[in-house]
Design a protein around this motif. Structure first.
Motif, PDB file in Angstrom:
ATOM      1  N   ARG A 219      -9.351  -6.094  -7.046  1.00 15.99           N
ATOM      2  CA  ARG A 219      -8.325  -5.304  -6.352  1.00 15.99           C
ATOM      3  C   ARG A 219      -8.013  -4.023  -7.127  1.00 15.99           C
ATOM      4  N   HIS A 220      -7.944  -4.137  -8.442  1.00 14.72           N
ATOM      5  CA  HIS A 220      -7.677  -2.954  -9.276  1.00 14.72           C
ATOM      6  C   HIS A 220      -8.801  -1.936  -9.153  1.00 14.72           C
ATOM      7  N   ARG A 221     -10.060  -2.382  -9.236  1.00 12.18           N
ATOM      8  CA  ARG A 221     -11.188  -1.465  -9.154  1.00 12.18           C
ATOM      9  C   ARG A 221     -11.307  -0.865  -7.755  1.00 12.18           C
ATOM     10  N   LEU A 222     -11.034  -1.668  -6.720  1.00  5.65           N
ATOM     11  CA  LEU A 222     -11.075  -1.144  -5.352  1.00  5.65           C
ATOM     12  C   LEU A 222     -10.058  -0.017  -5.192  1.00  5.65           C
ATOM     13  N   SER A 223      -8.839  -0.214  -5.678  1.00  6.65           N
ATOM     14  CA  SER A 223      -7.810   0.825  -5.589  1.00  6.65           C
ATOM     15  C   SER A 223      -8.205   2.075  -6.360  1.00  6.65           C
ATOM     16  N   ALA A 224      -8.850   1.870  -7.519  1.00  2.74           N
ATOM     17  CA  ALA A 224      -9.253   3.013  -8.338  1.00  2.74           C
ATOM     18  C   ALA A 224     -10.384   3.809  -7.695  1.00  2.74           C
ATOM     19  N   LEU A 225     -11.238   3.147  -6.929  1.00  2.26           N
ATOM     20  CA  LEU A 225     -12.410   3.803  -6.353  1.00  2.26           C
ATOM     21  C   LEU A 225     -12.142   4.422  -4.979  1.00  2.26           C
ATOM     22  N   LEU A 226     -11.144   3.953  -4.282  1.00  2.00           N
ATOM     23  CA  LEU A 226     -10.890   4.436  -2.918  1.00  2.00           C
ATOM     24  C   LEU A 226     -10.721   5.962  -2.826  1.00  2.00           C
ATOM     25  N   PRO A 227     -10.060   6.627  -3.791  1.00  2.00           N
ATOM     26  CA  PRO A 227      -9.927   8.089  -3.680  1.00  2.00           C
ATOM     27  C   PRO A 227     -11.261   8.828  -3.672  1.00  2.00           C
ATOM     28  N   THR A 228     -12.333   8.204  -4.164  1.00  2.00           N
ATOM     29  CA  THR A 228     -13.640   8.866  -4.177  1.00  2.00           C
ATOM     30  C   THR A 228     -14.394   8.667  -2.866  1.00  2.00           C
ATOM     31  N   THR A 229     -13.941   7.729  -2.035  1.00  2.00           N
ATOM     32  CA  THR A 229     -14.620   7.438  -0.762  1.00  2.00           C
ATOM     33  C   THR A 229     -13.762   8.000   0.374  1.00  2.00           C
ATOM     34  N   LEU A 230     -13.934   9.285   0.619  1.00  3.62           N
ATOM     35  CA  LEU A 230     -13.050  10.004   1.538  1.00  3.62           C
ATOM     36  C   LEU A 230     -13.163   9.523   2.980  1.00  3.62           C
ATOM     37  N   TRP A 231     -14.245   8.831   3.306  1.00  4.28           N
ATOM     38  CA  TRP A 231     -14.415   8.327   4.672  1.00  4.28           C
ATOM     39  C   TRP A 231     -13.598   7.061   4.936  1.00  4.28           C
ATOM     40  N   VAL A 232     -13.067   6.447   3.888  1.00  6.39           N
ATOM     41  CA  VAL A 232     -12.276   5.219   4.046  1.00  6.39           C
ATOM     42  C   VAL A 232     -10.812   5.611   4.172  1.00  6.39           C
ATOM     43  N   ARG A 233     -10.250   5.403   5.347  1.00  3.75           N
ATOM     44  CA  ARG A 233      -8.877   5.851   5.603  1.00  3.75           C
ATOM     45  C   ARG A 233      -7.838   4.815   5.200  1.00  3.75           C
ATOM     46  N   THR A 234      -8.166   3.546   5.313  1.00  4.50           N
ATOM     47  CA  THR A 234      -7.251   2.487   4.898  1.00  4.50           C
ATOM     48  C   THR A 234      -8.011   1.490   4.035  1.00  4.50           C
ATOM     49  N   SER A 235      -7.300   0.887   3.115  1.00  2.00           N
ATOM     50  CA  SER A 235      -7.948  -0.056   2.207  1.00  2.00           C
ATOM     51  C   SER A 235      -8.473  -1.255   2.996  1.00  2.00           C
ATOM     52  N   PRO A 236      -9.751  -1.587   2.843  1.00  2.45           N
ATOM     53  CA  PRO A 236     -10.330  -2.696   3.600  1.00  2.45           C
ATOM     54  C   PRO A 236      -9.822  -4.048   3.100  1.00  2.45           C
ATOM     55  N   ALA A 237      -9.904  -5.051   3.973  1.00  2.27           N
ATOM     56  CA  ALA A 237      -9.587  -6.414   3.554  1.00  2.27           C
ATOM     57  C   ALA A 237     -10.611  -6.861   2.525  1.00  2.27           C
ATOM     58  N   LEU A 238     -10.143  -7.588   1.515  1.00  4.76           N
ATOM     59  CA  LEU A 238     -11.010  -8.040   0.430  1.00  4.76           C
ATOM     60  C   LEU A 238     -10.903  -9.551   0.306  1.00  4.76           C
ATOM     61  N   ARG A 239     -12.048 -10.214   0.285  1.00  3.47           N
ATOM     62  CA  ARG A 239     -12.057 -11.654   0.079  1.00  3.47           C
ATOM     63  C   ARG A 239     -13.116 -12.016  -0.945  1.00  3.47           C
ATOM     64  N   LEU A 240     -12.971 -13.201  -1.533  1.00  2.00           N
ATOM     65  CA  LEU A 240     -13.909 -13.682  -2.541  1.00  2.00           C
ATOM     66  C   LEU A 240     -14.623 -14.920  -2.018  1.00  2.00           C
ATOM     67  N   GLN A 241     -15.914 -14.995  -2.291  1.00  2.00           N
ATOM     68  CA  GLN A 241     -16.710 -16.155  -1.889  1.00  2.00           C
ATOM     69  C   GLN A 241     -17.901 -16.290  -2.832  1.00  2.00           C
ATOM     70  N   VAL A 242     -18.098 -17.494  -3.357  1.00  2.00           N
ATOM     71  CA  VAL A 242     -19.258 -17.737  -4.208  1.00  2.00           C
ATOM     72  C   VAL A 242     -20.515 -17.671  -3.345  1.00  2.00           C
ATOM     73  N   MET A 243     -21.478 -16.845  -3.763  1.00  2.00           N
ATOM     74  CA  MET A 243     -22.735 -16.685  -3.034  1.00  2.00           C
ATOM     75  C   MET A 243     -23.882 -16.842  -4.016  1.00  2.00           C
ATOM     76  N   GLN A 244     -24.984 -17.398  -3.554  1.00  2.00           N
ATOM     77  CA  GLN A 244     -26.112 -17.667  -4.439  1.00  2.00           C
ATOM     78  C   GLN A 244     -27.021 -16.466  -4.647  1.00  2.00           C
ATOM     79  N   THR A 245     -27.105 -15.591  -3.665  1.00  2.00           N
ATOM     80  CA  THR A 245     -28.071 -14.485  -3.762  1.00  2.00           C
ATOM     81  C   THR A 245     -27.460 -13.112  -3.503  1.00  2.00           C
ATOM     82  N   GLN A 246     -26.146 -13.024  -3.365  1.00  2.00           N
ATOM     83  CA  GLN A 246     -25.510 -11.736  -3.089  1.00  2.00           C
ATOM     84  C   GLN A 246     -24.326 -11.525  -4.015  1.00  2.00           C
ATOM     85  N   TRP A 247     -24.121 -10.266  -4.404  1.00  2.00           N
ATOM     86  CA  TRP A 247     -22.922  -9.911  -5.146  1.00  2.00           C
ATOM     87  C   TRP A 247     -21.801  -9.534  -4.191  1.00  2.00           C
TER      88      TRP A 247
END
Length: 245
Positions: free
Chosen positions: A146-174
């Motif tokens: 959440r901290h890194r997402l907030s810090a990076l959002l100002p660099t992604t000018l196409w993102v108007r609102t903060s997206p929903a964020l969820r966590l899930q253990v995955m075997q082959t994806q980050w």
């Protein structure tokens, strides 16, 4: 492309199985993925001919073989977890020694103390220690992401609102980005260096604008993280250690 959903490549006297995954989404490009679990996947746009697929696989065979060798080399040095004092566990790209305290009458806790992961446990059980560490990583991952997402959002000018964020253990994806704009991140990613975490988050934020891996996607990613390839390579090299339980 035929109905066959697998190809067998031969290189260096070895046979390599490649799973074919057809994508109907417009703008999808044909790409090869080699995962830390030694599976190989070809993402194939719908309508790709057998000849075109075979040509790409032929050109990439040596690269696939080398990536598999790299992952196997890491696995040879990755001993199984016993969850005992003295083991090393990653957090934000650094190794931390595990210290287990058996305290039957005290609350069970996990904390970072002077570069060590200190676990107080009532039952000296490897499974219990593992579950406590997984919960600790999950909680830390929520805060860090959440901290890194907030810090990076100002660099992604196409993102108007903060997206929903969820966590899930995955075997082959980050991480991945759903068609509805929800970003899902693997809690194991919190074991990686911060720049690698930023790369994954920016990758998924780019998918809010470009929903496939076409040329426009890579141009967008290059704009917000010009050195993304270096961070991706580092993350790939560490993947087996990061995902090891």
């Amino acid at each position: 492309m035929s109905e066959t959903d697998k190809r067998i490549l031969t290189y260096g006297g070895e046979q390599i199985g490649v799973d074919l995954v057809t994508r109907t989404r417009r703008g999808t490009t044909l790409r090869i993925k080699v995962h830390p679990d030694l599976s190989v996947e070809a993402v194939v746009p719908e309508g790709t001919t057998d000849a075109d697929l075979d040509k790409v696989l032929r050109l990439r065979t040596r690269w696939i073989w080398q990536k598999l060798r790299d992952f196997k080399a890491v696995q040879e040095h990755a001993t199984p977890r016993d969850y005992v004092s003295g083991e090393s566990h990653f957090y934000l790209g650094r190794r931390h020694l595990l210290k287990v305290h058996h305290q039957p009458d005290a609350p069970e806790t996990v904390r970072m103390l002077r570069g060590r992961l200190e676990v107080s446990v009532q039952d000296r059980s490897a499974l219990r220690i593992q579950k406590l560490l997984e919960l600790w990583y999950f909680t830390r991952a929520q805060d860090v992401f959440r901290h890194r997402l907030s810090a990076l959002l100002p660099t992604t000018l196409w993102v108007r609102t903060s997206p929903a964020l969820r966590l899930q253990v995955m075997q082959t994806q980050w991480g991945n980005c759903s068609p509805g704009g929800t970003i899902t991140l693997n809690p194991h990613l919190v074991k990686a260096p911060r720049d690698c975490i930023d790369y994954v988050i920016l990758h998924e934020l780019c998918h809010l604008q470009e929903h496939n891996h076409g040329p426009a996607f890579w141009v967008l990613l290059e704009r917000v993280m010009p050195d993304w390839q270096r961070h991706k390579a580092r993350l790939d090299d560490m993947a087996e250690l990061m995902l090891r339980q």
